[in-house]
Design a protein around this motif. Structure first.
Motif, mmCIF file in Angstrom:
data_model
loop_
_atom_site.group_PDB
_atom_site.id
_atom_site.type_symbol
_atom_site.label_atom_id
_atom_site.label_comp_id
_atom_site.label_asym_id
_atom_site.label_seq_id
_atom_site.Cartn_x
_atom_site.Cartn_y
_atom_site.Cartn_z
ATOM 1 N N ARG A 36 0.824 -1.213 0.000
ATOM 2 C CA ARG A 36 0.000 0.000 0.000
ATOM 3 C C ARG A 36 0.856 1.260 0.000
ATOM 4 N NH1 ARG A 36 -4.376 1.729 4.757
ATOM 5 N NH2 ARG A 36 -4.630 3.909 4.083
ATOM 6 N N PHE A 37 1.791 1.342 0.925
ATOM 7 C CA PHE A 37 2.552 2.579 1.067
ATOM 8 C C PHE A 37 3.697 2.689 0.065
ATOM 9 C CE2 PHE A 37 0.603 2.453 5.385
ATOM 10 C CZ PHE A 37 -0.173 3.604 5.206
ATOM 11 N N ALA A 38 4.194 1.570 -0.436
ATOM 12 C CA ALA A 38 5.200 1.636 -1.498
ATOM 13 C C ALA A 38 4.583 2.234 -2.762
ATOM 14 C CB ALA A 38 5.760 0.240 -1.784
ATOM 15 N N LEU A 39 3.374 1.773 -3.112
ATOM 16 C CA LEU A 39 2.673 2.329 -4.267
ATOM 17 C C LEU A 39 2.331 3.793 -4.041
ATOM 18 C CD1 LEU A 39 1.231 2.071 -6.991
ATOM 19 C CD2 LEU A 39 -0.748 1.104 -5.782
ATOM 20 N N ALA A 40 1.848 4.112 -2.840
ATOM 21 C CA ALA A 40 1.476 5.502 -2.527
ATOM 22 C C ALA A 40 2.694 6.417 -2.561
ATOM 23 C CB ALA A 40 0.806 5.558 -1.156
ATOM 24 N N ALA A 41 3.822 5.966 -1.987
ATOM 25 C CA ALA A 41 5.032 6.787 -1.964
ATOM 26 C C ALA A 41 5.544 7.049 -3.374
ATOM 27 C CB ALA A 41 6.109 6.102 -1.124
ATOM 28 N N LEU A 42 5.517 6.018 -4.228
ATOM 29 C CA LEU A 42 5.949 6.180 -5.616
ATOM 30 C C LEU A 42 5.118 7.250 -6.316
ATOM 31 C CD1 LEU A 42 7.626 5.245 -8.059
ATOM 32 C CD2 LEU A 42 5.880 3.489 -8.475
ATOM 33 N N GLY A 48 4.872 14.862 -7.020
ATOM 34 C CA GLY A 48 5.635 15.951 -6.413
ATOM 35 C C GLY A 48 6.657 16.546 -7.359
ATOM 36 N N LYS A 49 7.309 15.687 -8.139
ATOM 37 C CA LYS A 49 8.298 16.176 -9.102
ATOM 38 C C LYS A 49 7.625 16.875 -10.288
ATOM 39 C CE LYS A 49 12.209 14.852 -7.265
ATOM 40 N NZ LYS A 49 13.265 15.850 -6.894
ATOM 41 N N VAL A 50 6.540 16.260 -10.777
ATOM 42 C CA VAL A 50 5.843 16.831 -11.943
ATOM 43 C C VAL A 50 5.250 18.193 -11.616
ATOM 44 C CG1 VAL A 50 3.861 16.538 -13.492
ATOM 45 C CG2 VAL A 50 5.369 14.592 -13.002
ATOM 46 N N ASN A 52 6.046 20.076 -8.950
ATOM 47 C CA ASN A 52 6.972 20.888 -8.162
ATOM 48 C C ASN A 52 6.461 21.118 -6.732
ATOM 49 O OD1 ASN A 52 9.412 22.304 -7.855
ATOM 50 N ND2 ASN A 52 8.444 24.268 -8.328
ATOM 51 N N GLN A 53 6.043 20.039 -6.072
ATOM 52 C CA GLN A 53 5.507 20.138 -4.715
ATOM 53 C C GLN A 53 6.500 19.706 -3.634
ATOM 54 O OE1 GLN A 53 2.373 21.371 -3.754
ATOM 55 N NE2 GLN A 53 2.480 22.072 -5.874
ATOM 56 N N LEU A 54 7.591 19.079 -4.034
ATOM 57 C CA LEU A 54 8.557 18.602 -3.055
ATOM 58 C C LEU A 54 9.589 19.684 -2.738
ATOM 59 C CD1 LEU A 54 9.236 14.958 -4.285
ATOM 60 C CD2 LEU A 54 8.137 15.622 -2.151
ATOM 61 N N GLN A 55 9.724 20.001 -1.479
ATOM 62 C CA GLN A 55 10.715 20.990 -1.055
ATOM 63 C C GLN A 55 12.100 20.362 -0.942
ATOM 64 O OE1 GLN A 55 8.033 21.792 2.517
ATOM 65 N NE2 GLN A 55 9.188 23.712 2.375
ATOM 66 N N GLN A 56 13.097 21.189 -1.005
ATOM 67 C CA GLN A 56 14.436 20.733 -0.663
ATOM 68 C C GLN A 56 14.519 20.633 0.849
ATOM 69 O OE1 GLN A 56 17.664 22.896 -2.377
ATOM 70 N NE2 GLN A 56 17.183 22.236 -4.465
ATOM 71 N N THR A 57 15.141 19.590 1.348
ATOM 72 C CA THR A 57 15.186 19.353 2.784
ATOM 73 C C THR A 57 16.626 19.223 3.273
ATOM 74 O OG1 THR A 57 15.023 16.953 2.464
ATOM 75 C CG2 THR A 57 12.957 18.174 2.729
ATOM 76 N N LYS A 58 16.770 19.401 4.583
ATOM 77 C CA LYS A 58 18.066 19.221 5.221
ATOM 78 C C LYS A 58 18.152 17.812 5.801
ATOM 79 C CE LYS A 58 17.952 24.066 6.676
ATOM 80 N NZ LYS A 58 17.895 24.994 7.849
ATOM 81 N N LEU A 59 19.354 17.311 5.912
ATOM 82 C CA LEU A 59 19.558 15.977 6.465
ATOM 83 C C LEU A 59 19.020 15.889 7.890
ATOM 84 C CD1 LEU A 59 20.731 13.160 5.999
ATOM 85 C CD2 LEU A 59 22.921 14.015 6.887
ATOM 86 N N SER A 60 19.166 16.980 8.661
ATOM 87 C CA SER A 60 18.720 16.982 10.059
ATOM 88 C C SER A 60 17.198 16.847 10.175
ATOM 89 C CB SER A 60 19.166 18.273 10.750
ATOM 90 O OG SER A 60 18.625 19.418 10.091
ATOM 91 N N GLN A 61 16.461 17.224 9.125
ATOM 92 C CA GLN A 61 15.000 17.145 9.160
ATOM 93 C C GLN A 61 14.497 15.723 8.926
ATOM 94 O OE1 GLN A 61 14.488 20.090 6.063
ATOM 95 N NE2 GLN A 61 13.746 21.629 7.535
ATOM 96 N N HIS A 62 15.336 14.878 8.369
ATOM 97 C CA HIS A 62 14.885 13.532 8.000
ATOM 98 C C HIS A 62 14.640 12.621 9.192
ATOM 99 C CE1 HIS A 62 15.061 13.296 3.506
ATOM 100 N NE2 HIS A 62 15.586 14.489 3.726
ATOM 101 N N LYS A 63 15.259 12.918 10.320
ATOM 102 C CA LYS A 63 14.972 12.094 11.499
ATOM 103 C C LYS A 63 13.517 12.271 11.939
ATOM 104 C CE LYS A 63 16.976 15.544 14.638
ATOM 105 N NZ LYS A 63 18.059 15.805 15.631
ATOM 106 N N PHE A 64 12.974 13.476 11.720
ATOM 107 C CA PHE A 64 11.570 13.699 12.071
ATOM 108 C C PHE A 64 10.636 13.146 10.998
ATOM 109 C CE2 PHE A 64 13.853 16.960 14.512
ATOM 110 C CZ PHE A 64 13.364 16.684 15.775
ATOM 111 N N PHE A 65 11.084 13.150 9.739
ATOM 112 C CA PHE A 65 10.309 12.466 8.691
ATOM 113 C C PHE A 65 10.227 10.973 9.013
ATOM 114 C CE2 PHE A 65 12.064 15.753 5.459
ATOM 115 C CZ PHE A 65 11.166 16.696 5.914
ATOM 116 N N PRO A 178 3.098 19.907 4.270
ATOM 117 C CA PRO A 178 2.558 18.560 4.505
ATOM 118 C C PRO A 178 2.884 17.564 3.399
ATOM 119 C CG PRO A 178 0.930 20.206 5.083
ATOM 120 C CD PRO A 178 2.066 20.941 4.439
ATOM 121 N N TYR A 179 2.856 18.012 2.140
ATOM 122 C CA TYR A 179 3.110 17.092 1.029
ATOM 123 C C TYR A 179 4.519 16.520 1.110
ATOM 124 C CZ TYR A 179 2.694 15.071 -3.634
ATOM 125 O OH TYR A 179 2.618 14.186 -4.672
ATOM 126 N N THR A 180 5.483 17.376 1.408
ATOM 127 C CA THR A 180 6.874 16.919 1.510
ATOM 128 C C THR A 180 7.058 15.960 2.673
ATOM 129 O OG1 THR A 180 7.694 18.988 0.548
ATOM 130 C CG2 THR A 180 9.259 17.686 1.838
#
Length: 302
Positions: A36-42, A48-50, A52-65, A178-180
């Motif tokens: 379910r989530f692999a398909l949703a994430a893809l 997001g790329k098409v 332009n909804q994905l923000q650039q992120t910092k490595l430090s933010q990924h622990k909270f993701f 939220p989208y990112t």
């Protein structure tokens, strides 16, 4: 716009519970959730790329993701899917309607959000409703362990969902849209599921029945890609406590669907119990004490 999102989400998530029920069978729960989530994430990353909804992120933010993904796209659904093995899918949705109570408690704990006397009154009323809903089932089945396990799993899933809401608020305060956060959270949720699948030695089987594949597609796209993005937008706009009130109407839809597809039988106890859950959450949301309100205003409030 917020009202439209509320109505849309009630439909999307109201039907999702029976779809979760239909995921049970020959495919391991962890594997079904991963699909379910692999398909949703893809799809989230493609869109997001098409657009332009994905923000650039910092490595430090990924622990909270990663924490958000673990709570919202792994642990809570492991609990919810497990709950539907023991109780009707509609009852699982009713337990999740206590999310506003969990959010209020966690908001006070993590963000010092104040609570009122109305909140505690609402908690008592809402928990009484849960007791009526499950008490009738327990008495009818001579205190079946299945019903108790279903209730425990559903409460665990709701708790994880609420913690994920708190992390979402933290990410929003860090200027993450939220989208990112949802997109990256799903990836980390999938990685956690892969680890669980590997450790348990579960096979990657697939059920080719129309019911399984249809419910999988529904859960991945309308219920997940659309549902979670819209929900986290509401959390961003109006706060976790108010956004989670979308879950008050969802159980009604879920129980109606459950009565059609699972032969769930409405009783006086279940009807009163559901009403108390909804009333308790509405009471908890009031800011002005109920006993200081005029009778006409009080009637509108509850």
């Amino acid at each position: 716009m917020s009202a439209f999102i509320y109505v849309l989400m009630i439909g999307l998530w109201g039907f999702s519970w029976i779809a979760i029920k239909w995921q049970g069978g020959s495919v391991a729960t962890e594997v079904s959730i991963f699909y379910r989530f692999a398909l949703a994430a893809l799809l989230m990353f493609i869109f997001g790329k098409v657009f332009n909804q994905l923000q650039q992120t910092k490595l430090s933010q990924h622990k909270f993701f990663a924490l958000q993904g673990l709570c919202l796209f792994c642990c809570n659904f492991l609990a919810f899917y497990s709950a539907t093995h023991y109780i009707a899918s509609g009852l699982t949705a009713v337990v999740m309607a206590t999310a506003p109570i969990f959010n209020a408690l966690h908001g006070r704990l993590f963000f010092k959000t104040p609570t009122t006397a109305n909140f505690w009154l609402g908690v008592i009323v809402g928990l009484s409703g849960i007791g009526l809903l499950f008490g009738a089932d327990l008495m009818a089945t001579d205190w079946s362990m299945d019903v108790l396990l279903g209730l425990v799993y559903a409460l665990m899933g709701t708790w994880c969902f609420s913690i994920g809401n708190m992390i979402s608020i933290r990410n929003t305060r860090d200027n993450i849209k939220p989208y990112t956060a949802t997109s990256y959270g799903m990836v980390y949720g999938c990685l956690a599921l892969l680890l669980i699948i590997y450790l348990r030695g579960l096979p990657f089987t697939i059920d080719l029945s129309t019911q399984y594949l249809g419910s999988l597609v529904y859960l991945a796209i309308p219920a997940t890609v659309m549902g979670f993005t819209l929900y986290l937008i509401l959390v961003d706009r109006i706060g976790a406590n108010s956004a989670s009130y979308v879950l008050l109407i969802t159980p009604i839809v879920a129980l109606v669907v459950s009565s059609v597809f699972e032969s769930y039988h409405w009783t006086v106890y279940s009807s009163i119990g559901l009403s108390l859950v909804i009333a308790g959450n509405l009471m908890a949301r009031r800011i002005k004490p109920l006993w200081r309100m005029k009778p006409r205003a009080l009637a509108k409030a509850v």
